[in-house]
Design a protein around this motif. Structure first.
Motif: not given
Lengths: 236, 236
Positions: B108-110, B191-193, B206-207
């Motif tokens: 969902x965060x991609x 990334x923040x999510x 995450x990176x």
């Protein structure tokens, strides 16, 4: 989100994954004594190649005088150029520091503890990233013709190039080993001073110096410990 | 400092290095038709391994349903853990996103264009760096007992971990290929999510997201062009 840590095969080989609900079965755990040879069984890579690139390869601090040829650099480039970068951007640039004047200029800008290491290397490579890598995007990413336009801001380019340049530096170190050579990467140097000397137009930023050659008999320190699987890998 | 560009072997094979005063002789240039097989002659690595890791390996966007086992991840870790990082700091952490809930939360965060790729992957790995890697320095760098003290400032740790984490991500992608699998690295995500969801304590950043599996028959795009040697390598 909760995460459990993946247990190493040798942590409790008789009870693989016990207590870790998210873990898949580990068919090979507990069969025979855990060790490097058993573990390599999970690879498609030959044990010889695994040794050459990773398991027996080792950072070098002193080198023999045997030269590193441009042909070896060509072979390394022709190998590692195929490794992936984001948007295929390939921002890494490599300066082979060969002339006595260039060697002297670079070595003077290394951290004091790194100078003797570089002096001993038959070849010193200066790794930098190209702040204008985006100008090549129309060529290297032909199916996304508008990609260059997303990189108008130089700080965003620097961040992108720094990350992908670091990945390419890693590929390059593997490539040096693939050529049968040893690498000695060093981050301790005056980057701004090096950039003024080597990239006076201000379009490249240095980030790593790599000594390359054949290791001298006393040119490698004992290996330092690596983190076990359960310290590095978790399962969510 | 002036630098000349290293000419590719096929640029003018009859006159290797002509006009480039800093170039060493290139003994193999001009012998036979230049090509991948000739060039691999400069390597100690076997052609099979060169193909597996670099020349035939290729980012994948769709995968078969064949699972990726924890044993394969163990084999990858046991290989690539030997690759070098600055101060042996090893800041990379890998989260295997296996549970349906975790997969859903990550996908969902991609970025929208990355979701179908991840959905198709039998294993999604979330790569992050550990902001507190310095706590392990006394263990992984035992010959420099004061090393931890140099990393009191978190921004300096983040910069160091970001660079070395990127190098370790590159090693990991090579390791995925060494296990006979294909990787699909993706930088486009929130990334923040993701960090709030997967690392609520705020100690990992995450990176990169890496899809891992066996490529589907139509799961790889045609390869994009790579920069020639003379665009990448210069001699000073």
């Amino acid at each position: 989100m909760t995460a459990t840590h993946l247990t190493a095969g040798d942590a409790d080989p008789g009870r693989p994954g016990h207590g870790h609900g998210h873990l898949h079965a580990v068919p090979d755990a507990g069969v025979g004594a855990p060790g490097p040879i058993d573990r390599a069984a999970g690879l498609a890579l030959s044990p010889e190649a695994a040794d050459l690139l990773f398991r027996e390869a080792h950072t070098a601090y002193r080198f023999t005088s045997e030269p590193v040829t441009d042909e070896q650099i060509r072979a390394i480039h022709d190998l590692v150029k195929w490794a992936p970068t984001a948007m295929n951007a390939q921002p890494l640039r490599i300066t082979l520091v060969r002339s006595p004047e260039a060697r002297e200029a670079l070595i003077a800008r290394l951290a004091a503890g790194n100078r003797a290491k570089a002096q001993s290397a038959p070849l010193i490579a200066l790794l930098s990233y190209d702040l204008d890598f985006h100008d090549t995007l129309p060529e290297v990413l032909p199916h996304a013709p508008g990609a260059r336009d997303g990189f108008a801001a130089e700080p965003a380019r620097a961040e992108f190039a720094s990350f992908n340049g670091a990945m390419q530096a890693a590929y390059f170190l593997i490539g040096v080993r693939a050529a049968g050579l040893a690498a000695g990467p060093m981050g301790g140097f005056d980057r701004e001073g090096v950039d003024r000397e080597f990239f006076p137009e201000g379009r490249q930023r240095s980030f790593l110096v790599v000594n390359i050659g054949h290791p001298a008999a006393d040119g490698q320190f004992p290996r330092s410990p690596r983190l076990d699987l359960e310290r590095v890998v978790s399962v969510a």
